[in-house]
Design an enzyme around this catalytic site. Structure first.
Site, PDB file in Angstrom:
ATOM      1  N   ARG A  79       0.867  -1.169   0.000  1.00 44.97           N
ATOM      2  CA  ARG A  79       0.000   0.000   0.000  1.00 44.97           C
ATOM      3  C   ARG A  79       0.908   1.224   0.000  1.00 44.97           C
ATOM      4  O   ARG A  79       1.977   1.205   0.617  1.00 44.97           O
ATOM      5  CB  ARG A  79      -0.889   0.032   1.254  1.00 44.97           C
ATOM      6  CG  ARG A  79      -1.998  -1.011   1.296  1.00 44.97           C
ATOM      7  CD  ARG A  79      -3.098  -0.722   0.266  1.00 44.97           C
ATOM      8  NE  ARG A  79      -4.218  -1.634   0.366  1.00 44.97           N
ATOM      9  CZ  ARG A  79      -4.410  -2.697  -0.426  1.00 44.97           C
ATOM     10  NH1 ARG A  79      -3.543  -3.000  -1.375  1.00 44.97           N
ATOM     11  NH2 ARG A  79      -5.477  -3.458  -0.266  1.00 44.97           N
TER      12      ARG A  79
ATOM     13  N   GLU B  96      -4.599   7.529  -4.433  1.00 47.93           N
ATOM     14  CA  GLU B  96      -5.011   6.802  -5.646  1.00 47.93           C
ATOM     15  C   GLU B  96      -6.443   7.196  -5.999  1.00 47.93           C
ATOM     16  O   GLU B  96      -7.254   7.324  -5.083  1.00 47.93           O
ATOM     17  CB  GLU B  96      -4.944   5.279  -5.406  1.00 47.93           C
ATOM     18  CG  GLU B  96      -3.533   4.782  -5.155  1.00 47.93           C
ATOM     19  CD  GLU B  96      -3.462   3.267  -4.888  1.00 47.93           C
ATOM     20  OE1 GLU B  96      -4.457   2.564  -5.130  1.00 47.93           O
ATOM     21  OE2 GLU B  96      -2.409   2.814  -4.432  1.00 47.93           O
TER      22      GLU B  96
ATOM     23  N   HIS C 252      -2.112   0.337  -9.689  1.00 49.15           N
ATOM     24  CA  HIS C 252      -2.672  -0.614  -8.706  1.00 49.15           C
ATOM     25  C   HIS C 252      -3.370  -1.783  -9.420  1.00 49.15           C
ATOM     26  O   HIS C 252      -4.582  -1.947  -9.324  1.00 49.15           O
ATOM     27  CB  HIS C 252      -3.628   0.101  -7.733  1.00 49.15           C
ATOM     28  CG  HIS C 252      -3.878  -0.697  -6.481  1.00 49.15           C
ATOM     29  ND1 HIS C 252      -4.186  -0.122  -5.264  1.00 49.15           N
ATOM     30  CD2 HIS C 252      -3.850  -2.039  -6.248  1.00 49.15           C
ATOM     31  CE1 HIS C 252      -4.357  -1.070  -4.357  1.00 49.15           C
ATOM     32  NE2 HIS C 252      -4.166  -2.249  -4.940  1.00 49.15           N
TER      33      HIS C 252
END
Ligand code: 8YV
Length: 324
Positions: A236, A265, A283
């Site tokens: 993360r 994000e 991602h």
């Protein structure tokens, strides 16, 4: 007895929505639904299914009938687990089914950064390959170099396997407890984080995000890494102090990075974009057709179990059962 109500809060394959409809009344809200739409719909629901949405007290206050949330993800850092547990709301995740796919992407990032694949692809497509390549285009070897896994859980072990059996890499790792299987199968050695950072040629972050891992890699830790080392983040964004990483990449403190996750994000602007020595992906650790389907299917199974009085196989907060 009237059917329970389920709210789907991000994209789910139609055939799985149909499966839910066999058991429940299903409402699908748009992925981009604002908090008001989300809260209004959650207020009627016994079950929620989806991912990539922060869910805590503020978002779930009106969801007074809620019994279970099935997350289509292995990580559950976007949920306030203590709050859910206190309210007796079951939370499930989707481990295992994404392990190999995510490990594949970890290795893709590692190799892309080491051999500068996106940078040199852009070089060729820009018509700049006019003479032979020289040192300015060279990358760094992968085979035989030391691979450091920070957080040797399921995904970390699968990356180690690729490195050891595919590329002859010595494996070092950090973990909360020793991993005898890794040590036996691939002679992996456990290290303290600082020692791993000093020794590894590739440092791969695969820890879950928690209070203990937020900011785990900052300026001090980057300073321990070899100037020839490459950092991969599959975990993360907040596990790394991003401004410190940008500085380390700019100054040549480390050679490069491969990132799948970021502090914010989606990421539509960042000083990272100016740096040739970082590979940036949006991602996509688990984002293949097969794996995203398997994750969604597992989440659906979990939700059906949770709402029909069975114990779901991937229960994150078993203590919630005591609060019902
Ligand atoms: C995606 C992930 O973020 O499973 C996780 O924890 O990070 C990813 O697979 C996403 O949640 C998939 O829906």
């Amino acid at each position: 007895m009237s059917k329970k109500h389920v709210m789907v809060f991000n994209r789910l394959p139609e055939e799985l929505v149909e499966r839910l409809r066999q058991h429940f009344t299903v409402e699908v809200i748009p992925f981009s639904a604002n908090i008001d739409l989300f809260a209004a719909s959650a207020a009627k629901a016994q079950g929620l299914i989806g991912a990539s949405r922060k869910l805590g007290e503020q978002e779930l206050e009106m969801a007074t009938t809620l019994e279970a949330i099935a997350s289509v993800s292995v990580g559950y850092d976007s949920y306030d687990v203590d709050y859910l547990t206190e309210r007796g709301i079951l939370l499930t995740n989707t481990p295992d089914v994404l392990t190999d796919t995510t490990a594949d992407l970890g290795f893709t990032l590692l190799m892309s950064a080491a051999r500068r694949v996106p940078e040199l692809d852009a070089f060729v497509k820009a018509g700049l390959w006019r003479k032979g390549v020289g040192e300015e285009h060279f990358g760094t070897d992968i085979h035989g170099r030391t691979l450091g896994i920070v957080g040797a859980g399921r995904i970390g072990a699968a990356i180690a396997k690729r490195g050891h059996f595919g590329f002859d890499m010595p494996i070092i790792y950090t973990a909360n407890s020793a991993k005898p299987e890794l040590e036996e199968q691939m002679d992996a050695q456990r290290r303290e984080l600082d020692d791993l950072l000093c020794e590894a040629d590739f440092v791969c972050l695969v820890v879950p995000l928690s209070a203990a891992t937020e900011g785990l890699i900052g300026a001090r830790e980057l300073g321990l890494m070899k100037s020839s080392a490459i950092l991969i983040n599959l975990a993360r964004g907040p596990v790394i102090d991003e401004p410190a990483l940008i500085e380390a990449l700019r100054s040549g403190q480390i050679r490069g990075a491969g990132l799948d996750v970021y502090t914010r994000e989606p990421l539509d602007a960042s000083p990272l974009f100016e740096l040739p020595n970082v590979v940036t992906l949006p991602h996509i650790g688990s984002a293949t057709h097969e794996t995203r389907f398997a994750m969604a299917e597992r989440a659906v199974d979990n939700l059906i179990a949770a709402l029909t009085g069975e114990r779901p196989s991937d229960l994150v907060n078993p203590a919630a059962l005591d609060h019902r």
